[in-house]
Design an enzyme around this catalytic site. Sequence first.
Site, PDB file in Angstrom:
ATOM      1  N   ARG A  12      57.855  33.350  22.047  1.00 56.91           N
ATOM      2  CA  ARG A  12      56.613  32.744  22.511  1.00 56.91           C
ATOM      3  C   ARG A  12      56.196  33.259  23.883  1.00 56.91           C
ATOM      4  O   ARG A  12      55.026  33.578  24.119  1.00 56.91           O
ATOM      5  CB  ARG A  12      56.754  31.225  22.558  1.00 56.91           C
ATOM      6  CG  ARG A  12      55.482  30.462  22.923  1.00 56.91           C
ATOM      7  CD  ARG A  12      54.441  30.546  21.816  1.00 56.91           C
ATOM      8  NE  ARG A  12      53.525  31.660  21.957  1.00 56.91           N
ATOM      9  CZ  ARG A  12      52.873  32.218  20.946  1.00 56.91           C
ATOM     10  NH1 ARG A  12      53.068  31.807  19.711  1.00 56.91           N
ATOM     11  NH2 ARG A  12      52.044  33.215  21.151  1.00 56.91           N
TER      12      ARG A  12
ATOM     13  N   LYS B  27      39.498  34.980  40.896  1.00 60.44           N
ATOM     14  CA  LYS B  27      39.464  33.888  39.914  1.00 60.44           C
ATOM     15  C   LYS B  27      40.525  34.149  38.846  1.00 60.44           C
ATOM     16  O   LYS B  27      40.225  34.480  37.694  1.00 60.44           O
ATOM     17  CB  LYS B  27      38.068  33.768  39.304  1.00 60.44           C
ATOM     18  CG  LYS B  27      37.003  33.409  40.337  1.00 60.44           C
ATOM     19  CD  LYS B  27      35.606  33.408  39.731  1.00 60.44           C
ATOM     20  CE  LYS B  27      34.558  33.091  40.793  1.00 60.44           C
ATOM     21  NZ  LYS B  27      33.180  33.154  40.261  1.00 60.44           N
TER      22      LYS B  27
ATOM     23  N   LYS C 248      31.201  34.642  52.968  1.00 60.32           N
ATOM     24  CA  LYS C 248      30.472  34.057  51.844  1.00 60.32           C
ATOM     25  C   LYS C 248      29.634  32.864  52.298  1.00 60.32           C
ATOM     26  O   LYS C 248      29.575  32.536  53.483  1.00 60.32           O
ATOM     27  CB  LYS C 248      31.452  33.666  50.741  1.00 60.32           C
ATOM     28  CG  LYS C 248      32.268  34.856  50.215  1.00 60.32           C
ATOM     29  CD  LYS C 248      32.975  34.538  48.932  1.00 60.32           C
ATOM     30  CE  LYS C 248      32.012  34.503  47.773  1.00 60.32           C
ATOM     31  NZ  LYS C 248      32.693  34.303  46.474  1.00 60.32           N
TER      32      LYS C 248
ATOM     33  N   GLU D  13      27.880  38.215  52.054  1.00 59.04           N
ATOM     34  CA  GLU D  13      27.098  37.806  50.888  1.00 59.04           C
ATOM     35  C   GLU D  13      25.630  37.656  51.276  1.00 59.04           C
ATOM     36  O   GLU D  13      25.291  37.114  52.327  1.00 59.04           O
ATOM     37  CB  GLU D  13      27.648  36.470  50.373  1.00 59.04           C
ATOM     38  CG  GLU D  13      26.990  35.952  49.118  1.00 59.04           C
ATOM     39  CD  GLU D  13      27.667  34.685  48.643  1.00 59.04           C
ATOM     40  OE1 GLU D  13      27.086  33.591  48.834  1.00 59.04           O
ATOM     41  OE2 GLU D  13      28.787  34.783  48.100  1.00 59.04           O
TER      42      GLU D  13
ATOM     43  N   ASP E 181      24.371  38.425  45.685  1.00 58.90           N
ATOM     44  CA  ASP E 181      24.892  37.326  44.878  1.00 58.90           C
ATOM     45  C   ASP E 181      23.795  36.652  44.073  1.00 58.90           C
ATOM     46  O   ASP E 181      22.793  36.177  44.623  1.00 58.90           O
ATOM     47  CB  ASP E 181      25.568  36.297  45.784  1.00 58.90           C
ATOM     48  CG  ASP E 181      26.253  35.196  44.986  1.00 58.90           C
ATOM     49  OD1 ASP E 181      27.075  35.526  44.111  1.00 58.90           O
ATOM     50  OD2 ASP E 181      25.958  34.016  45.234  1.00 58.90           O
TER      51      ASP E 181
END
Length: 281
Positions: free
Chosen positions: A96, A131, A163, A197, A218
């Site tokens: 597995r 992410k 950002k 950004e 963005d």
Amino acid sequence: MNIRDIVARALAEDLGAGDVTTQALFPEAAPAVGTIVAEERDGLVVAGLAVAVEVFTQVDSSLTCSANVKDGDRVPNGTTVLTVTGDGRSILKGERAALNFLQRLSGIATLTAKFCEAVSGTRARILDTRKTTPGLRALEKWAVTLGGGYNHRHSLGDGVLIKDNHLSLAGGDVARACRLVIERAKRAPHGLKIEVEARTLEDVRAALEGGADIILLDNMDVPLIRKSVALIKGRALIEVSGGVSLATVRKIATAGPDYISVGALTHSAPAANFSMDIVPR
């Protein structure tokens, strides 16, 4: 990237107090051969074979693993990618975890390859993001490279990226934020590119004024991306992020950015299909 530690944690999670089913059925060694087969009709980029081999090696060092392809290979449906020979009890214990790694990493590599193919012939390179699955970033970013993509920052220490929330805390002045970072970098040199950004043309102008090395466009639509590229005129590298899909990435790429970052590569890649058959030997 420490594959051994990652695999050890995965096995500790999966085996728990031991494989009680296998122990109940097979009190003595059960010689066997296990084969892992790719089952993707649209083609598949294999990623994670080295991890799968490490799984079986940690379960039982006497197992023999024979890879029939290499990580990064594209294989058709029905390809046997790995053969494992030895005590069937050990093969069952590793099955597995080995499949989980192969399914996850090959899914990322395969999706990345599709994005790379979609922008073929343009200047744009496909980038990943942060992410990622906690604890698996190194493996997942490795899978992106196997699919033909490129890695963005591995950690917050790998690059300066100003950002929206940084700008909010800094008062919203893009140019001032860039200059502040540049001045501090002069006092404590780090050699890192400074990226900021931008969501509007005004932000782009401010980023240029502040001396940004890379401007992240963005969530802009394609017409606004084109205007931004024309405004920047090679004075900074250009990255596009937000709203990127396989349906839109080609149009975005033809607008002229250097990079397109795609969070979906690691946060939404569908698992690739593999199966494992174990038979007596």
